[in-house]
Write an enzyme that holds these catalytic residues in place. Structure first.
Site, PDB file in Angstrom:
ATOM      1  N   ARG A  54       4.132  26.241  48.153  1.00 33.19           N
ATOM      2  CA  ARG A  54       3.441  25.330  47.232  1.00 33.19           C
ATOM      3  C   ARG A  54       4.163  23.990  47.179  1.00 33.19           C
ATOM      4  O   ARG A  54       3.570  22.960  46.931  1.00 33.19           O
ATOM      5  CB  ARG A  54       3.412  25.921  45.818  1.00 33.19           C
ATOM      6  CG  ARG A  54       2.667  27.226  45.773  1.00 33.19           C
ATOM      7  CD  ARG A  54       2.112  27.482  44.421  1.00 33.19           C
ATOM      8  NE  ARG A  54       0.879  26.735  44.266  1.00 33.19           N
ATOM      9  CZ  ARG A  54      -0.027  26.979  43.340  1.00 33.19           C
ATOM     10  NH1 ARG A  54       0.171  27.920  42.469  1.00 33.19           N
ATOM     11  NH2 ARG A  54      -1.128  26.271  43.263  1.00 33.19           N
ATOM     12  N   LYS A 186       9.635  53.708  55.224  1.00 37.08           N
ATOM     13  CA  LYS A 186      11.011  54.127  55.526  1.00 37.08           C
ATOM     14  C   LYS A 186      10.973  55.274  56.531  1.00 37.08           C
ATOM     15  O   LYS A 186      10.171  56.202  56.382  1.00 37.08           O
ATOM     16  CB  LYS A 186      11.728  54.579  54.245  1.00 37.08           C
ATOM     17  CG  LYS A 186      12.058  53.424  53.291  1.00 37.08           C
ATOM     18  CD  LYS A 186      12.852  53.911  52.103  1.00 37.08           C
ATOM     19  CE  LYS A 186      12.981  52.845  51.042  1.00 37.08           C
ATOM     20  NZ  LYS A 186      14.120  51.969  51.182  1.00 37.08           N
ATOM     21  N   GLU A 220      19.822  53.651  41.732  1.00 35.50           N
ATOM     22  CA  GLU A 220      20.226  52.328  42.224  1.00 35.50           C
ATOM     23  C   GLU A 220      21.491  51.886  41.513  1.00 35.50           C
ATOM     24  O   GLU A 220      21.654  52.157  40.315  1.00 35.50           O
ATOM     25  CB  GLU A 220      19.128  51.309  41.942  1.00 35.50           C
ATOM     26  CG  GLU A 220      17.819  51.618  42.642  1.00 35.50           C
ATOM     27  CD  GLU A 220      16.848  50.478  42.447  1.00 35.50           C
ATOM     28  OE1 GLU A 220      16.881  49.556  43.270  1.00 35.50           O
ATOM     29  OE2 GLU A 220      16.073  50.512  41.477  1.00 35.50           O
ATOM     30  N   ASP A 239       7.775  50.291  37.604  1.00 37.07           N
ATOM     31  CA  ASP A 239       8.382  49.641  38.765  1.00 37.07           C
ATOM     32  C   ASP A 239       8.649  50.645  39.897  1.00 37.07           C
ATOM     33  O   ASP A 239       8.520  50.299  41.068  1.00 37.07           O
ATOM     34  CB  ASP A 239       9.705  48.983  38.327  1.00 37.07           C
ATOM     35  CG  ASP A 239      10.360  48.185  39.450  1.00 37.07           C
ATOM     36  OD1 ASP A 239       9.647  47.409  40.110  1.00 37.07           O
ATOM     37  OD2 ASP A 239      11.577  48.332  39.661  1.00 37.07           O
ATOM     38  N   HIS A 244       6.620  54.287  44.194  1.00 38.70           N
ATOM     39  CA  HIS A 244       7.510  54.920  45.175  1.00 38.70           C
ATOM     40  C   HIS A 244       7.697  56.427  44.940  1.00 38.70           C
ATOM     41  O   HIS A 244       7.549  57.226  45.856  1.00 38.70           O
ATOM     42  CB  HIS A 244       8.879  54.253  45.176  1.00 38.70           C
ATOM     43  CG  HIS A 244       8.829  52.765  45.346  1.00 38.70           C
ATOM     44  ND1 HIS A 244       7.893  52.130  46.118  1.00 38.70           N
ATOM     45  CD2 HIS A 244       9.606  51.776  44.840  1.00 38.70           C
ATOM     46  CE1 HIS A 244       8.107  50.827  46.084  1.00 38.70           C
ATOM     47  NE2 HIS A 244       9.126  50.590  45.314  1.00 38.70           N
ATOM     48  N   LYS A 343      18.512  52.225  37.141  1.00 40.13           N
ATOM     49  CA  LYS A 343      19.335  51.117  37.640  1.00 40.13           C
ATOM     50  C   LYS A 343      20.739  51.266  37.060  1.00 40.13           C
ATOM     51  O   LYS A 343      20.934  51.928  36.048  1.00 40.13           O
ATOM     52  CB  LYS A 343      18.726  49.785  37.205  1.00 40.13           C
ATOM     53  CG  LYS A 343      17.356  49.549  37.848  1.00 40.13           C
ATOM     54  CD  LYS A 343      17.112  48.092  38.124  1.00 40.13           C
ATOM     55  CE  LYS A 343      15.754  47.842  38.750  1.00 40.13           C
ATOM     56  NZ  LYS A 343      15.758  47.893  40.208  1.00 40.13           N
TER      57      LYS A 343
END
Ligand code: BG6
Length: 486
Positions: A54, A186, A220, A239, A244, A343
């Site tokens: 942009r 994956k 994670e 998320d 997933h 996380k």
């Protein structure tokens, strides 16, 4: 000739247009993935990759930046690079607004080779989809062979996901739409299909009669990083689990498809999603844990709390979720599926553990080791498959046991660089193979199940956990668990 050998694997000349072409995903994943396929001589058909931005950018500086990002994906086995040759096919195009006038420049580039297939990669937030697809349509840039690639998140609930679908389907047919879930690209995830359906040994035992429970963990070590605004509106359930983890669950739980064609595979996956037992208020309370990280130490580094990361005093967003799900069908009756993701965990790893049942009758003396086999599928890092079995410790003195593993380590066995998920997905998009992409009814079924959680978990408290640990403990979730957090 089986159905798979009828899939067209040639790559026809193409122009790929990446909206958000100067964004993080494009630089870190999409462009390097195109590069590696180019370096492997898979992109020998004439092509051009147009990165749409942009803002005004200097093309030379952009190419330099791309070179850095591409090199960051090299490993020790990469000997020679052909980055300059690759970048000759990559260009940067500024489109300040999504309207016909601004699309004139894009039109003239694309019409230079009007016979090439066009792939529009929407690497931008979904609120921009409507304007872009409308401008493409009005500019006459969508034809029968055009494709559109959509990144998650595709909505935040069923209604918003349907809205996105109706916007996209005003310009593209379902066969032209590729909804990416990068977990499906994956290598180890694809290998789940091979493990199950090319190895008779496992498939015979793949059911409630032989399996005690299945555990899917994606841990994670990173926190929310720079995606504060997005993450605080999203949370771990939307998320990670909605896409997933559910996709992993589908591949583990689905019936054998009749063949490897997209329709057959996706038909089986959608049946799993539709068989997931919906939650209500009381089952949410009993079977779901939500957590949020506080300060701590992750792999030697002191890290901030989630609230400090997002610079807020308060937030009801979970950065950890663990849940016990059931699939109400014949094969999986009463087999719990434990899904967890968080996380700022102690370390980064993802795996699927299949816990088999113990033998019906134990003839050996009591032992601290359970007499059960485990199949551990390590998705990342150090991809491998392990079959854990009990063995007798050699020596006189009766039966003493020790679990030992039969290990298949991918790197040792194949001695090759593991391609990134995006490489496989990009090739499949160019070939028009939908097998690894979500169909709209899969998305709908996933959202329906997720909504049965979000509609009922408003009163479920967020439990704080220290960064660098394994998330909040909980009696229900720890039952029969075999993840590293236990
Ligand atoms: C993304 C999520 O889809 O997947 C991120 O939005 C997450 O929050 C990432 O970190 C994990 O992907 P991978 O491939 O690193 O396991």
């Amino acid at each position: 000739m089986n159905a798979y050998s009828q899939i067209d694997t040639t790559i026809k000349p193409f122009n790929a247009v990446i909206f958000g072409g100067d964004g993080d995903l494009a630089k870190r994943k999409i462009i390097p993935a195109f590069y590696h396929r180019f370096a492997d001589e898979q992109l020998s058909a004439p092509h051009q990759i147009i990165c749409v931005s942009r803002s005004k950018e200097d093309e030379k500086a952009f190419n330099k930046l791309l070179t850095t990002f591409i090199k960051a994906t090299f490993d020790d086995t990469e000997e020679e690079d052909c980055i300059d040759d690759f970048l000759n096919q990559v260009s940067l195009l500024r489109i300040p607004q999504n309207n016909i006038e601004s699309y004139e420049a894009l039109k003239s580039v694309l019409l230079e080779n009007a016979e090439r297939q066009r792939v529009y990669y929407f690497s931008v937030p979904s609120p921009a989809y409507a304007e872009i697809s409308d401008a493409l349509k009005k500019s006459g840039l969508i034809d029968e062979r055009s494709k559109v690639v959509l990144e998650k998140p595709l909505g935040h609930d069923l209604a918003s996901s349907r809205e996105i679908d109706s916007i996209i389907s005003a310009a593209f047919r379902e066969e032209q739409i590729f909804r990416i879930d990068h977990y499906l690209g994956k290598e180890t995830v694809q290998n789940l299909m091979v493990l199950r359906f090319a190895n008779h040994l496992f498939e015979r035992a793949w059911n409630a009669e032989n399996i005690e429970n299945i555990q899917i963990t994606v841990a994670e070590s990173l926190g929310v990083e720079k995606r504060v605004g997005y993450y605080d509106k999203t949370g771990a359930l939307l998320d990670m689990v909605q896409n997933h983890l559910l996709q992993l669950l589908c591949l583990i739980a689905m019936e054998p498809p009749a063949n490897l064609n997209a329709r057959a595979v996706r038909n089986e996956k959608v049946k799993v999603l539709q068989s997931l037992r919906l939650f209500d208020k009381s089952s949410v309370k009993e079977n779901i844990v939500r957590g949020q990280y506080t300060r701590g130490n992750v792999m030697g580094e002191n890290v901030k709390s989630y609230l400090e990361d997002i610079q807020k005093y308060d937030s009801g967003t979970e950065t950890f979720v663990a849940l016990k799900a059931h699939i109400d069908n014949w094969r999986w009756k009463n087999v719990p599926f434990y899904l967890r993701t968080g996380k700022r965990m102690k370390k980064r790893y993802s795996d699927i553990v299949i816990n088999f049942k113990t033998p019906p009758h134990n003839i050996f003396p009591p032992s601290k080791h359970s007499l059960r086999n485990q199949l551990i599928i390590r998705l990342q890092p150090n991809e491998r498959i392990e079959l854990v079995q009990l063995s007798k410790i050699p020596g006189p003195g009766g039966y003493r046991f020790q679990p030992i593993s039969l290990k298949l380590d991918f790197l040792d066995s194949f001695q090759k660089r593991m391609p990134d998920a995006y490489e496989r997905l990009i090739i499949d998009i160019l070939r028009g193979n939908h097998t690894l992409f979500m169909r709209h009814d899969e998305l709908e079924a996933a959202w329906k199940w997720i909504e049965s959680i979000t509609d009922n978990w408003k009163d479920t408290p967020i439990v704080l956990y220290e960064s660098g640990e394994w998330g909040p403990g909980n009696d229900v979730m720890d039952e029969g668990t075999s993840w590293e957090g236990k």
